[in-house]
Design a protein around this motif. Structure first.
Motif, PDB file in Angstrom:
ATOM      1  N   ALA A 123       0.635  -1.398   0.099  1.00 17.87           N
ATOM      2  CA  ALA A 123      -0.172  -0.172  -0.061  1.00 17.87           C
ATOM      3  C   ALA A 123       0.815   1.224   0.039  1.00 17.87           C
ATOM      4  O   ALA A 123       0.492   2.228  -0.597  1.00 17.87           O
ATOM      5  CB  ALA A 123      -1.052   0.146   1.087  1.00 17.87           C
ATOM      6  N   LEU A 124       1.940   1.196   0.455  1.00 16.24           N
ATOM      7  CA  LEU A 124       2.785   2.593   0.747  1.00 16.24           C
ATOM      8  C   LEU A 124       3.396   2.822  -0.493  1.00 16.24           C
ATOM      9  O   LEU A 124       3.650   4.012  -0.952  1.00 16.24           O
ATOM     10  CB  LEU A 124       3.865   2.295   1.992  1.00 16.24           C
ATOM     11  N   GLY A 125       3.774   1.792  -1.382  1.00 18.14           N
ATOM     12  CA  GLY A 125       4.623   2.238  -2.611  1.00 18.14           C
ATOM     13  C   GLY A 125       3.734   2.638  -3.845  1.00 18.14           C
ATOM     14  O   GLY A 125       2.480   2.431  -3.842  1.00 18.14           O
ATOM     15  N   GLU A 126       4.368   3.525  -4.536  1.00 13.77           N
ATOM     16  CA  GLU A 126       3.489   4.083  -5.932  1.00 13.77           C
ATOM     17  C   GLU A 126       3.301   2.783  -6.665  1.00 13.77           C
ATOM     18  O   GLU A 126       2.396   2.652  -7.331  1.00 13.77           O
ATOM     19  CB  GLU A 126       4.242   5.082  -6.524  1.00 13.77           C
ATOM     20  N   LEU A 127       4.391   1.803  -6.568  1.00 10.42           N
ATOM     21  CA  LEU A 127       4.205   0.804  -7.497  1.00 10.42           C
ATOM     22  C   LEU A 127       4.928  -0.460  -6.677  1.00 10.42           C
ATOM     23  O   LEU A 127       5.802  -0.228  -5.782  1.00 10.42           O
ATOM     24  CB  LEU A 127       4.925   0.957  -8.767  1.00 10.42           C
ATOM     25  N   LEU A 128       4.854  -1.910  -7.070  1.00  6.54           N
ATOM     26  CA  LEU A 128       5.403  -2.843  -6.653  1.00  6.54           C
ATOM     27  C   LEU A 128       6.463  -3.774  -7.405  1.00  6.54           C
ATOM     28  O   LEU A 128       6.124  -3.646  -8.534  1.00  6.54           O
ATOM     29  CB  LEU A 128       4.376  -3.728  -6.262  1.00  6.54           C
ATOM     30  N   ILE A 129       7.729  -3.676  -7.198  1.00  3.51           N
ATOM     31  CA  ILE A 129       8.857  -4.597  -7.665  1.00  3.51           C
ATOM     32  C   ILE A 129       9.031  -5.678  -7.052  1.00  3.51           C
ATOM     33  O   ILE A 129       9.315  -6.031  -5.814  1.00  3.51           O
ATOM     34  CB  ILE A 129      10.067  -3.667  -7.714  1.00  3.51           C
ATOM     35  N   VAL A 130       8.930  -6.985  -7.870  1.00  2.00           N
ATOM     36  CA  VAL A 130       9.275  -8.302  -7.150  1.00  2.00           C
ATOM     37  C   VAL A 130      10.450  -8.726  -7.933  1.00  2.00           C
ATOM     38  O   VAL A 130      10.350  -9.149  -9.233  1.00  2.00           O
ATOM     39  CB  VAL A 130       8.164  -9.262  -7.450  1.00  2.00           C
ATOM     40  N   THR A 131      11.305  -8.919  -7.294  1.00  2.00           N
ATOM     41  CA  THR A 131      12.748  -9.185  -7.979  1.00  2.00           C
ATOM     42  C   THR A 131      12.925 -10.713  -8.230  1.00  2.00           C
ATOM     43  O   THR A 131      13.680 -11.109  -9.092  1.00  2.00           O
ATOM     44  CB  THR A 131      14.152  -8.456  -7.305  1.00  2.00           C
ATOM     45  N   GLU A 132      12.340 -11.483  -7.565  1.00  2.00           N
ATOM     46  CA  GLU A 132      12.571 -13.043  -7.703  1.00  2.00           C
ATOM     47  C   GLU A 132      11.355 -13.619  -6.676  1.00  2.00           C
ATOM     48  O   GLU A 132      11.164 -13.175  -5.523  1.00  2.00           O
ATOM     49  CB  GLU A 132      13.896 -13.566  -7.221  1.00  2.00           C
ATOM     50  N   ALA A 133      10.680 -14.627  -7.101  1.00  2.00           N
ATOM     51  CA  ALA A 133       9.566 -15.133  -6.396  1.00  2.00           C
ATOM     52  C   ALA A 133       9.349 -16.799  -6.797  1.00  2.00           C
ATOM     53  O   ALA A 133       9.212 -16.759  -8.033  1.00  2.00           O
ATOM     54  CB  ALA A 133       8.420 -14.262  -6.269  1.00  2.00           C
ATOM     55  N   ASP A 134       9.067 -17.572  -6.032  1.00  2.00           N
ATOM     56  CA  ASP A 134       8.502 -18.744  -6.351  1.00  2.00           C
ATOM     57  C   ASP A 134       6.715 -18.455  -6.472  1.00  2.00           C
ATOM     58  O   ASP A 134       6.323 -17.566  -6.129  1.00  2.00           O
ATOM     59  CB  ASP A 134       8.623 -19.976  -5.377  1.00  2.00           C
ATOM     60  N   LEU A 135       6.300 -19.721  -7.294  1.00  4.35           N
ATOM     61  CA  LEU A 135       4.745 -19.394  -7.293  1.00  4.35           C
ATOM     62  C   LEU A 135       3.981 -19.528  -5.912  1.00  4.35           C
ATOM     63  O   LEU A 135       3.030 -18.639  -6.059  1.00  4.35           O
ATOM     64  CB  LEU A 135       4.439 -20.828  -8.157  1.00  4.35           C
ATOM     65  N   GLU A 136       4.294 -20.220  -4.976  1.00  4.34           N
ATOM     66  CA  GLU A 136       3.593 -20.199  -3.847  1.00  4.34           C
ATOM     67  C   GLU A 136       4.443 -19.578  -2.758  1.00  4.34           C
ATOM     68  O   GLU A 136       5.316 -20.075  -2.125  1.00  4.34           O
ATOM     69  CB  GLU A 136       3.345 -21.653  -3.306  1.00  4.34           C
ATOM     70  N   SER A 137       4.393 -18.225  -2.709  1.00  2.06           N
ATOM     71  CA  SER A 137       5.339 -17.421  -1.670  1.00  2.06           C
ATOM     72  C   SER A 137       4.638 -16.133  -1.171  1.00  2.06           C
ATOM     73  O   SER A 137       3.498 -15.829  -1.941  1.00  2.06           O
ATOM     74  CB  SER A 137       6.603 -16.949  -2.820  1.00  2.06           C
ATOM     75  N   GLY A 138       5.153 -15.683  -0.217  1.00  2.00           N
ATOM     76  CA  GLY A 138       4.720 -14.359   0.266  1.00  2.00           C
ATOM     77  C   GLY A 138       4.646 -13.393  -0.680  1.00  2.00           C
ATOM     78  O   GLY A 138       3.627 -12.338  -0.949  1.00  2.00           O
ATOM     79  N   SER A 139       5.597 -13.294  -1.345  1.00  2.00           N
ATOM     80  CA  SER A 139       5.874 -12.116  -2.527  1.00  2.00           C
ATOM     81  C   SER A 139       4.753 -12.213  -3.304  1.00  2.00           C
ATOM     82  O   SER A 139       4.457 -11.304  -4.024  1.00  2.00           O
ATOM     83  CB  SER A 139       7.093 -12.434  -3.370  1.00  2.00           C
ATOM     84  N   MET A 140       4.166 -13.415  -4.141  1.00  2.00           N
ATOM     85  CA  MET A 140       3.077 -13.733  -4.827  1.00  2.00           C
ATOM     86  C   MET A 140       1.696 -12.940  -4.106  1.00  2.00           C
ATOM     87  O   MET A 140       0.777 -12.741  -4.876  1.00  2.00           O
ATOM     88  CB  MET A 140       2.919 -14.711  -5.239  1.00  2.00           C
ATOM     89  N   ARG A 141       1.725 -13.248  -2.993  1.00  2.00           N
ATOM     90  CA  ARG A 141       0.563 -12.826  -1.912  1.00  2.00           C
ATOM     91  C   ARG A 141       0.561 -11.233  -2.124  1.00  2.00           C
ATOM     92  O   ARG A 141      -0.371 -10.503  -2.350  1.00  2.00           O
ATOM     93  CB  ARG A 141       0.612 -13.234  -0.509  1.00  2.00           C
TER      94      ARG A 141
END
Length: 258
Positions: free
Chosen positions: A140-158
């Motif tokens: 919510a805080l960011g103007e946009l979201l950057i994901v630099t590496e993530a597995d399919l089932e991960s907190g980053s994908m949430r």
């Protein structure tokens, strides 16, 4: 006892429930700066580590505040790349606890020079669900979201799910087909854009400037190359002082940072 932020933060209206209270340690003025959220795996490849660090540093050079979750891996690298004074760490626990323990020193530096936030009272220890709550606040805080590496089932994908619901743009680091399956799927489904050149991407937020230049409202206004009349109307004689100090140049009625 940790202090709570009383001022309304418009970015957080996108959350399912506005966080109240929201506790902090550090400098809440960072909330007024342009912000980008960076998240990713706790076990990044060397390629991802280098990409994340360079990206966070390039953004910070332009006065952008990097937001992440203080976890091991990508979060840690993003905070370090930005520098303690250019980052916001969001905790999944009370602020009297510096967690994870391996990041105690880093979190202490951010408390002193940057900003640490939490929705949880002192004494609260991180749990599975509190990490999910933390992730929503990071996004919510960011103007946009950057994901630099993530597995399919991960907190980053949430976190990606939150970004999609909030209507935020999502960017990813390009990987080989057999790596970072989560971000590769986002690209395949057209839900994210790839960052192929860090400097080109970072330049969306303005020019890289000297670290000695104060990152204040005047700085951010001038990053957009406004007209001289617009700067004069808003900041008065500050524009002349900045020109004499070599902070800006005025050419053909346009103000630009040096």
């Amino acid at each position: 006892m940790s202090e709570s932020i009383t001022e309304h933060i418009s970015e957080l209206e996108a959350m399912r429930k506005y966080p109240d209270p929201l506790f902090y340690k550090g400098e809440p003025a960072l909330l007024l700066r342009p912000k980008v959220s960076i998240v990713g795996t706790r076990n990044p490849s060397i390629y991802t580590k280098n990409f994340t660090y360079t990206l966070a540093k390039a953004l910070a050079k332009r006065g952008v505040c990097v937001v992440s979750g203080a976890a091991m891996g990508v979060d840690t690298i993003a905070h370090k790349g930005a520098g303690a004074s250019n980052t916001i760490a969001v905790a999944a626990n009370g602020l009297d606890i510096r967690y994870p323990a391996v990041n105690r020193e880093l979190i202490a530096k951010i408390e002193f020079k940057g900003l640490v936030l939490s929705q949880f009272d002192d004494g609260f220890k991180a749990t599975g669900w509190s990490f999910v709550v933390r992730n929503e606040l990071v996004v919510a805080l960011g103007e946009l979201l950057i994901v630099t590496e993530a597995d399919l089932e991960s907190g980053s994908m949430r976190s990606v799910e939150y970004a999609l619901k909030m209507g935020k743009e999502i960017y990813v680091c390009p990987h080989r087909l057999d790596e970072s399956l989560g971000t590769n799927r986002l690209l395949a489904e057209g839900k994210a854009k790839a960052i192929y050149d860090i400097e080109t991407f970072a330049s969306m937020f303005g020019r890289e400037v000297n670290d000695e230049i104060p990152k204040d409202e005047f700085f951010y206004f001038c990053q957009s190359s406004p007209t001289f009349d617009a700067v004069l109307e808003r900041f008065g004689d500050r524009v002349y002082e900045a020109e004499l100090e070599g902070v800006i140049t005025i050419q053909n009625g346009i103000v630009r940072l040096e």
